[in-house]
Each structure stands twice: as C-alpha cells, then as structure tokens.
Write a protein that holds these residues in place. Structure first.
Motif, PDB file in Angstrom:
ATOM      1  N   PHE A  94       0.427  -1.223   0.103  1.00 13.56           N
ATOM      2  CA  PHE A  94       0.343  -0.060  -0.705  1.00 13.56           C
ATOM      3  C   PHE A  94       1.259   1.114  -0.112  1.00 13.56           C
ATOM      4  N   GLN A  95       2.117   1.520  -0.688  1.00 16.03           N
ATOM      5  CA  GLN A  95       2.943   2.280  -0.474  1.00 16.03           C
ATOM      6  C   GLN A  95       2.301   3.447  -1.928  1.00 16.03           C
ATOM      7  N   GLU A  96       1.734   3.479  -2.103  1.00 16.97           N
ATOM      8  CA  GLU A  96       0.746   4.675  -3.365  1.00 16.97           C
ATOM      9  C   GLU A  96      -0.229   4.505  -2.918  1.00 16.97           C
ATOM     10  N   ASP A  97      -1.015   4.835  -1.599  1.00 23.10           N
ATOM     11  CA  ASP A  97      -2.065   4.968  -1.246  1.00 23.10           C
ATOM     12  C   ASP A  97      -1.524   5.919  -0.033  1.00 23.10           C
ATOM     13  N   ALA A  98      -2.120   7.285  -0.096  1.00 21.51           N
ATOM     14  CA  ALA A  98      -1.402   8.271   1.270  1.00 21.51           C
ATOM     15  C   ALA A  98      -1.924   8.140   2.192  1.00 21.51           C
ATOM     16  N   GLU A  99      -2.918   7.866   2.701  1.00 21.56           N
ATOM     17  CA  GLU A  99      -3.601   7.867   4.143  1.00 21.56           C
ATOM     18  C   GLU A  99      -3.427   6.043   4.777  1.00 21.56           C
ATOM     19  N   LEU A 100      -2.637   4.798   4.227  1.00 23.99           N
ATOM     20  CA  LEU A 100      -2.281   4.187   4.594  1.00 23.99           C
ATOM     21  C   LEU A 100      -1.282   3.898   5.063  1.00 23.99           C
ATOM     22  N   PHE A 101      -0.231   5.002   3.880  1.00 23.21           N
ATOM     23  CA  PHE A 101       1.380   4.759   4.178  1.00 23.21           C
ATOM     24  C   PHE A 101       1.772   5.837   5.573  1.00 23.21           C
ATOM     25  N   ARG A 102       0.378   6.774   5.526  1.00 22.51           N
ATOM     26  CA  ARG A 102       0.581   7.707   6.938  1.00 22.51           C
ATOM     27  C   ARG A 102       1.358   6.711   8.099  1.00 22.51           C
ATOM     28  N   TYR A 103       0.972   5.281   8.119  1.00 24.38           N
ATOM     29  CA  TYR A 103       1.110   4.245   9.189  1.00 24.38           C
ATOM     30  C   TYR A 103       3.310   4.463   8.860  1.00 24.38           C
ATOM     31  N   CYS A 104       3.824   4.106   7.975  1.00 15.23           N
ATOM     32  CA  CYS A 104       5.157   3.836   8.311  1.00 15.23           C
ATOM     33  C   CYS A 104       5.529   5.554   8.470  1.00 15.23           C
ATOM     34  N   THR A 105       5.051   6.238   7.898  1.00 16.17           N
ATOM     35  CA  THR A 105       5.755   7.596   8.546  1.00 16.17           C
ATOM     36  C   THR A 105       5.679   7.818   9.794  1.00 16.17           C
ATOM     37  N   LEU A 106       4.036   7.425  10.375  1.00 17.59           N
ATOM     38  CA  LEU A 106       4.466   7.627  12.162  1.00 17.59           C
ATOM     39  C   LEU A 106       5.441   8.061  13.029  1.00 17.59           C
ATOM     40  N   PRO A 107       6.124   9.246  12.961  1.00 18.45           N
ATOM     41  CA  PRO A 107       7.499   9.955  13.533  1.00 18.45           C
ATOM     42  C   PRO A 107       7.416   8.722  15.782  1.00 18.45           C
ATOM     43  N   GLU A 108       6.257   8.514  16.260  1.00 19.87           N
ATOM     44  CA  GLU A 108       6.147   7.659  17.328  1.00 19.87           C
ATOM     45  C   GLU A 108       7.166   5.786  16.399  1.00 19.87           C
ATOM     46  N   VAL A 109       6.683   5.599  15.396  1.00 21.53           N
ATOM     47  CA  VAL A 109       7.046   4.490  15.175  1.00 21.53           C
ATOM     48  C   VAL A 109       8.757   4.464  14.486  1.00 21.53           C
ATOM     49  N   LEU A 110       8.528   5.635  14.350  1.00 21.95           N
ATOM     50  CA  LEU A 110       9.831   5.944  12.808  1.00 21.95           C
ATOM     51  C   LEU A 110      10.833   5.349  14.161  1.00 21.95           C
ATOM     52  N   LYS A 111      10.787   6.673  15.726  1.00 19.61           N
ATOM     53  CA  LYS A 111      11.705   6.494  16.272  1.00 19.61           C
ATOM     54  C   LYS A 111      11.648   5.146  17.228  1.00 19.61           C
ATOM     55  N   TYR A 112      11.830   4.242  17.178  1.00 22.23           N
ATOM     56  CA  TYR A 112      11.779   2.682  17.696  1.00 22.23           C
ATOM     57  C   TYR A 112      12.711   2.468  16.260  1.00 22.23           C
ATOM     58  N   VAL A 113      11.910   3.099  14.957  1.00 20.14           N
ATOM     59  CA  VAL A 113      13.068   2.192  14.033  1.00 20.14           C
ATOM     60  C   VAL A 113      13.937   2.728  13.966  1.00 20.14           C
TER      61      VAL A 113
END
Length: 307
Positions: A94-113
């Motif tokens: 779903f990388q081209e779906d702007a709404e679902l791809f938001r998950y991959c950009t959430l700051p709270e997720v990325l800081k752990y990643v």
C-alpha cells in the motif's frame, strides 16, 4: 503470555541487533538481543487506527484504487459477500496509498525503527492484515516462517518489522506466535506446507519445524506495536471468533542495505513465483526481483543510498 514470561539473560559484549540511542533502555535492548522482538504498549493512537480502518474499507469497496496495491482475497466467499472486507484477507504493497502509508511515517513508530536500522530508513514491504473468521473450508493460519525468506536484501540485522494491533489480538482470534531467540539462527528452507486445500498464495512456511523450541503468544491491545527481527520464527493462529482481526505492518530497512542474488539459494523458488505473479498482473515480458522491490521501496527518513 507476553514478553514478561521470556527470560532475559545478561551477557557481556556489545549489542548486535540494536544501535546506540537514547530511546531504548538497556533492559529493552537486552530483551531484543536475546529474544528478537520488543513489544511497545499503546504506541499508535486510536484515531490513527480508525483512519487506517476506514481506508481499508474504501479499498475493499474499490472506492479507491491505489497503484500497485495487491488485494488478497478468499475467492470462495466472493459469491456470498461480493466486494467487501468480508472476503479480503490482506492488502499488501500500500506504499502508493497516502492514507495507509501514513503508518510508515508516524514519528512514534519511526523513532523506534531507527534503533534497529539507523537514520536512513526505507519502507520496504507494507501490509494490512484482516484475519477472517475461520471455517472448515479454508484457513488463514500462517505457518511458522522467517520473513527474511521473502527479502533479497541484507544485512538482516538492519531490517525490522513494525506490527501494530488494530484491535485486541489474542489466542482465540489468531494473534502472533513467536519463538524467542530464533533470530540468532540461519535462514531455513521454506515452502508450502502440506495442508490439503488449506494453503494461501505466498503463505510459505518452514519445511522443518523444531517443536521443542517454546512458543509465545503475543497478546496485544489496540495500538500495541511489536518490533521484530526478520529471522525470528513466527506465525499466527486460526481466528476462532466471529470477528475480524486486523493489524497493520511495515518492514523497514536501512537504505545502506544491499540487494543480493538469490539464485541457487533456498529463496530461488520464491523469486520465480513472485516474478510470474507480477508478469501476469501487469502483462510484463520481463520482470526481475530487484525491480519489484525497487517499486515497493519508499524512503521515509534520511537519505536513499542503496535500496
């Protein structure tokens, strides 16, 4: 039956699977080093999860058609339910779906990643899983497997999956099951399990499973997120409830990772299957595994280097 029940054995020497940072405690780093996963409670907000749920429904109803998205269905239910979430088991890529791809950009997720990949982060593989209620005719049990089997890039230690429960996940509705410590083993041969009439496309599993290794069921509440290593042996059970068990996930990798040639390896048969699927879907004459992954991959933080 969560991380608290898995022993943490302190060992000397540096950390192999996590990077120095100010976010994880020494105990959290040690836990991931020893067990190959780390569960963070209530990381993703209810508001974000509801937005992902609504977008999933829109995709199922074909109100939106993101390019490249792969919708995996149980065809046996289509005559009964038509175009609805009641037949869709998974929305992948779903990388081209702007709404679902938001998950991959959430700051709270990325800081752990970043604790696992470093600052240059690629989103490599995206999935929203909608585990359907089970029946005798079909099963959405995912056999025990290692995600690295699907990935033609390395090193494994700079790849991590973030998997967020979109509602309570427990044994009855098919929560994740992990075998702690198996991330320290090599990539094992995978294939379709010998379950008559009960295999789903690309749901590969270990050809030989060591039943002596203890399994832990990850009971998770809505918004809880588990980060795990791509060599960790894991799977999910049958959904024995009448509801749907949703989760959203992304495999992230450092953009410093590099592609490998999987010819003459245990991954070669997967390469052929995936290339054939993409050729059929897009009427393409020639497709290479690296092309497929280049299309899926998106930079979410830092600089794009190799991937």
């Amino acid at each position: 039956p969560t991380s608290a029940q898995v022993s943490v054995v302190p060992h000397s020497g540096r950390f192999c699977y996590t990077l120095d940072n100010n976010l994880l405690t020494t105990e959290q780093r040690q836990f991931y080093e020893d067990n190959g996963y780390l569960l963070i409670k209530k990381l993703v907000s209810d508001e974000d999860i509801e937005r992902f749920r609504k977008e999933f429904t829109r995709i199922c109803k074909r109100e939106v058609k993101p390019p490249g998205v792969m919708i995996m269905k149980d065809e046996s239910l289509r005559s009964q339910f038509g175009q609805s979430e009641k037949v869709v088991n998974k929305v992948q890529d779903f990388q081209e779906d702007a709404e679902l791809f938001r998950y991959c950009t959430l700051p709270e997720v990325l800081k752990y990643v970043e604790c696992f990949t470093g600052p240059n982060i690629m989103a490599m593989h995206t999935m929203l899983i909608n585990k359907l209620p089970d029946s005798d005719k079909q099963t959405f049990l995912h056999p025990m497997h290692q995600d690295l089997h699907y990935f033609p890039f390395r090193p494994a230690s700079r790849i991590v999956c973030a998997w967020t429960a979109m509602e309570r996940a427990h044994e009855d509705n098919g929560c994740l099951v992990v075998q702690p410590g198996t991330h320290k083993t090599a990539l094992k041969p995978h294939g379709y399990p010998e379950w008559e009439g009960k295999t789903n496309k690309l749901f590969h599993g270990l050809l030989e499973e060591d039943e002596k290794i203890p399994k832990v069921h990850l009971v998770m509440e809505k918004g809880d997120t588990v980060f795990f290593h791509p060599l960790l042996i894991h799977g999910s059970g049958i959904n024995r409830t009448s509801g749907f068990r949703k989760s959203i996930s992304c495999h992230f990798a450092s953009s410093d990772c590099h592609y490998i040639d999987v010819k003459n390896t245990t991954q070669e048969h997967l390469e052929k299957e995936l290339e054939e699927m993409v050729r059929k879907k897009y009427n393409a004459i020639s497709v290479q595994l690296k092309d497929i992954w280049n299309f899926r991959a998106r930079l979410v933080q830092g600089e794009r280097i190799n991937l």
